[in-house]
Design an enzyme around this catalytic site. Structure first.
Site, PDB file in Angstrom:
ATOM      1  CD1 TRP A   1     -28.044 -78.726 -51.275  1.00  0.00           C
ATOM      2  CD2 TRP A   1     -25.937 -78.806 -52.114  1.00  0.00           C
ATOM      3  NE1 TRP A   1     -28.142 -78.148 -52.421  1.00  0.00           N
ATOM      4  CE2 TRP A   1     -26.687 -78.161 -53.045  1.00  0.00           C
ATOM      5  CE3 TRP A   1     -24.750 -79.172 -52.419  1.00  0.00           C
ATOM      6  CZ2 TRP A   1     -26.494 -77.978 -54.310  1.00  0.00           C
ATOM      7  CZ3 TRP A   1     -24.275 -78.922 -53.630  1.00  0.00           C
ATOM      8  CH2 TRP A   1     -25.095 -78.432 -54.633  1.00  0.00           C
TER       9      TRP A   1
ATOM     10  CG  PHE B   1     -31.421 -89.155 -52.073  1.00  0.00           C
ATOM     11  CD1 PHE B   1     -32.304 -88.770 -52.481  1.00  0.00           C
ATOM     12  CD2 PHE B   1     -30.645 -90.706 -52.201  1.00  0.00           C
ATOM     13  CE1 PHE B   1     -33.306 -89.697 -53.102  1.00  0.00           C
ATOM     14  CE2 PHE B   1     -31.428 -91.320 -52.976  1.00  0.00           C
ATOM     15  CZ  PHE B   1     -32.717 -91.037 -53.364  1.00  0.00           C
ATOM     16  CD  GLU B   2     -26.167 -88.167 -50.341  1.00  0.00           C
ATOM     17  OE1 GLU B   2     -26.274 -88.505 -51.435  1.00  0.00           O
ATOM     18  OE2 GLU B   2     -26.220 -86.777 -49.649  1.00  0.00           O
TER      19      GLU B   2
ATOM     20  CB  CYS C   1     -32.255 -76.492 -46.411  1.00  0.00           C
ATOM     21  SG  CYS C   1     -32.925 -75.145 -47.162  1.00  0.00           S
ATOM     22  CB  VAL C   2     -34.526 -79.978 -50.474  1.00  0.00           C
ATOM     23  CG1 VAL C   2     -34.443 -80.364 -52.115  1.00  0.00           C
ATOM     24  CG2 VAL C   2     -34.042 -81.159 -50.037  1.00  0.00           C
TER      25      VAL C   2
ATOM     26  CB  THR D   1     -34.274 -79.967 -63.001  1.00  0.00           C
ATOM     27  OG1 THR D   1     -33.755 -80.190 -61.478  1.00  0.00           O
ATOM     28  CG2 THR D   1     -33.464 -79.219 -63.657  1.00  0.00           C
TER      29      THR D   1
ATOM     30  CG  HIS E   1     -32.211 -82.781 -58.213  1.00  0.00           C
ATOM     31  ND1 HIS E   1     -31.743 -84.131 -58.182  1.00  0.00           N
ATOM     32  CD2 HIS E   1     -31.612 -81.996 -57.044  1.00  0.00           C
ATOM     33  CE1 HIS E   1     -30.795 -84.077 -57.290  1.00  0.00           C
ATOM     34  NE2 HIS E   1     -30.678 -83.137 -56.425  1.00  0.00           N
TER      35      HIS E   1
ATOM     36  NE  ARG F   1     -40.914 -73.139 -44.075  1.00  0.00           N
ATOM     37  CZ  ARG F   1     -41.662 -72.168 -44.607  1.00  0.00           C
ATOM     38  NH1 ARG F   1     -40.989 -70.860 -44.947  1.00  0.00           N
ATOM     39  NH2 ARG F   1     -42.823 -72.202 -44.990  1.00  0.00           N
TER      40      ARG F   1
END
Length: 167
Positions: A29, A62-63, A90-91, A96, A98, A137
């Site tokens: 992702w 998450f994994e 990287c989120v 939302t 989430h 970053r």
């Protein structure tokens, strides 16, 4: 505004660790960002002649804790266990909640591994509001978090080796 901490780049004490082994667990992702984090990490590990590097790709942040733990467990007793695990993700905040759940979950999961596993798990997760912050970053005003992740891993491996010598 946060500024880059130059002391993270100090490599004092990272000596004689060419035989160290590192695994990089990273997400698919936000791959443009992740590929740059991994490239920076690879570059820094190569500068210290670290050639034992394994890579594990997972779908999302998450994994990461699960994959890191599975890698450790599957290499137990094989001689291929790493001296450190580096997790990159990287989120990017969306519309939302989430973002909050994923960030909290991956942070707590990696912290738990730091307490459970006998090797350090390096937190290389960018939690940003937008792509511009992620890019800052990747060599911008906040440094290169991939390079910093590698240096952190090497410093922790060195620290662990020093502790083992004092036994």
């Amino acid at each position: 505004m946060s500024i880059h901490n130059q002391s993270l780049l100090d490599d004092t004490g990272i000596l004689g660790i060419e035989d160290a082994s590192v695994v990089i667990v990273y997400t698919e992702w936000n791959d443009t960002v992740i590929n740059e984090l991994v490239a920076g990490c690879d570059k820094t590990l190569a500068q210290y002649n670290i050639s034992k590097v394994a890579k594990v790709k997972v779908p999302g942040a998450f994994e990461l804790p699960f994959a890191a733990k599975q890698y450790w467990e599957h290499t137990q007793g094989t001689g291929a266990q790493p001296g450190a695990i580096i997790a990159f993700g990287c989120v990017i905040r969306g519309e939302t909640p989430h973002f909050d759940y994923v960030c909290k979950g991956v942070t707590e999961g990696l912290m738990q591994l730091n307490l459970e596993l006998p090797v350090p798990v390096i937190f290389g997760i960018l939690t940003v509001d937008n792509m511009e912050q992620a890019e800052e970053r990747l060599g911008g005003k906040h440094g290169h978090k991939g390079e910093e992740g590698a240096l952190t891993a090497l410093k922790m491996i060195s620290m662990m080796r020093k502790l083992q010598k004092t036994k």
